[in-house]
Design a protein around this motif. Structure first.
Motif, PDB file in Angstrom:
ATOM      1  N   LEU A 111       0.819  -1.207   0.000  1.00  0.00           N
ATOM      2  CA  LEU A 111       0.000   0.000   0.000  1.00  0.00           C
ATOM      3  C   LEU A 111       0.855   1.260   0.000  1.00  0.00           C
ATOM      4  O   LEU A 111       1.843   1.349   0.712  1.00  0.00           O
ATOM      5  CB  LEU A 111      -0.902   0.039   1.231  1.00  0.00           C
ATOM      6  N   VAL A 112       0.400   2.223  -0.796  1.00  0.00           N
ATOM      7  CA  VAL A 112       0.932   3.579  -0.761  1.00  0.00           C
ATOM      8  C   VAL A 112      -0.168   4.413  -0.118  1.00  0.00           C
ATOM      9  O   VAL A 112      -1.320   4.362  -0.547  1.00  0.00           O
ATOM     10  CB  VAL A 112       1.227   4.105  -2.188  1.00  0.00           C
ATOM     11  N   SER A 113       0.168   5.137   0.942  1.00  0.00           N
ATOM     12  CA  SER A 113      -0.857   5.963   1.595  1.00  0.00           C
ATOM     13  C   SER A 113      -0.387   7.403   1.685  1.00  0.00           C
ATOM     14  O   SER A 113       0.808   7.689   1.594  1.00  0.00           O
ATOM     15  CB  SER A 113      -1.180   5.402   2.992  1.00  0.00           C
ATOM     16  N   TRP A 114      -1.356   8.314   1.862  1.00  0.00           N
ATOM     17  CA  TRP A 114      -1.034   9.735   1.904  1.00  0.00           C
ATOM     18  C   TRP A 114      -2.097  10.481   2.680  1.00  0.00           C
ATOM     19  O   TRP A 114      -3.180   9.952   2.965  1.00  0.00           O
ATOM     20  CB  TRP A 114      -0.904  10.315   0.493  1.00  0.00           C
ATOM     21  N   THR A 115      -1.775  11.726   3.019  1.00  0.00           N
ATOM     22  CA  THR A 115      -2.714  12.642   3.655  1.00  0.00           C
ATOM     23  C   THR A 115      -3.323  13.508   2.557  1.00  0.00           C
ATOM     24  O   THR A 115      -2.611  14.005   1.677  1.00  0.00           O
ATOM     25  CB  THR A 115      -1.992  13.528   4.693  1.00  0.00           C
ATOM     26  N   LEU A 116      -4.638  13.674   2.619  1.00  0.00           N
ATOM     27  CA  LEU A 116      -5.340  14.459   1.600  1.00  0.00           C
ATOM     28  C   LEU A 116      -5.038  15.951   1.747  1.00  0.00           C
ATOM     29  O   LEU A 116      -4.796  16.435   2.855  1.00  0.00           O
ATOM     30  CB  LEU A 116      -6.846  14.239   1.717  1.00  0.00           C
ATOM     31  N   PRO A 117      -5.073  16.687   0.630  1.00  0.00           N
ATOM     32  CA  PRO A 117      -4.920  18.141   0.722  1.00  0.00           C
ATOM     33  C   PRO A 117      -6.112  18.748   1.468  1.00  0.00           C
ATOM     34  O   PRO A 117      -7.203  18.173   1.491  1.00  0.00           O
ATOM     35  CB  PRO A 117      -4.896  18.604  -0.730  1.00  0.00           C
TER      36      PRO A 117
END
Length: 194
Positions: free
Chosen positions: A35-41
């Motif tokens: 998984l690649v995860s991120w914080t939304l703008p």
């Protein structure tokens, strides 16, 4: 030309995901998966239509290879399929995309290839009957076991084209999830990691 022009202030600001992370869960050398995860703008999200994910050879996304399709607004993670060849890629990049264009400079994180292989396979057959085996199977754990969830053991038969020496070297090159061993006629609970 008029003497008093109309003035409009143009505000240009980037909209990007942040805190991009990737943990490789594919234990094969030179292969990725996980998984690649991120914080939304937070700001100007009304302009975002989709997110796009790529593997690239640098943090600015060039050259690159797309992973999966467009992801809808609000998605916080994408998947790099298991068995994806790392080739010469060093980063995973996530771009925001509006109705007009994809952003120029993506969010990026460096790739790290997780590799785990069991070594030192040991088995001594204590069963004295022909065509029956029995004993304890052991091996040395890989240096890094953080992503190892289990070891699978398989029975292998030598073909006429494969010598015992060849089979031995093949067994040493296998990963924990594809470890060749013997368990014919034995309950798996009798095979253990010493």
């Amino acid at each position: 030309e008029q003497s008093t022009p109309f003035v409009h202030t143009i505000v240009d600001s980037g909209v990007s995901v942040s805190a991009l992370t990737f943990t490789d869960q594919d234990l094969d050398s030179m292969e990725l998966g996980g998984l690649v995860s991120w914080t939304l703008p937070v700001d100007r999200v009304e302009y975002i239509e989709t997110y796009m994910m790529y593997l690239s050879k640098d943090s600015v996304g060039s050259p690159r290879s797309q992973v999966g399709g467009a992801m809808t607004l609000g998605v916080r993670e994408g998947t790099i399929p298991a068995g994806t060849l790392i080739d010469e890629y060093t980063h995973v990049n996530v771009y925001t995309k509006s109705s007009l264009v994809e952003q120029t400079t993506p969010a990026a994180t460096q790739l790290s290839d997780t590799f785990a292989r069991a070594l030192g396979l040991r088995f001594l057959d204590y069963d004295l009957d022909d065509h029956d085996i029995g004993g304890t199977l052991g091996w040395d754990e890989p240096e890094s076991t953080g992503q190892v969830s289990q070891y699978n053991i398989y029975l292998a038969h030598l073909s006429d084209e494969c010598s015992e020496d060849q089979a031995s070297s093949l067994a040493l090159d296998l990963t924990p999830r594809m470890l060749m061993a013997v368990s014919d006629g034995f309950n798996d609970s009798n095979s253990s990691n010493e």
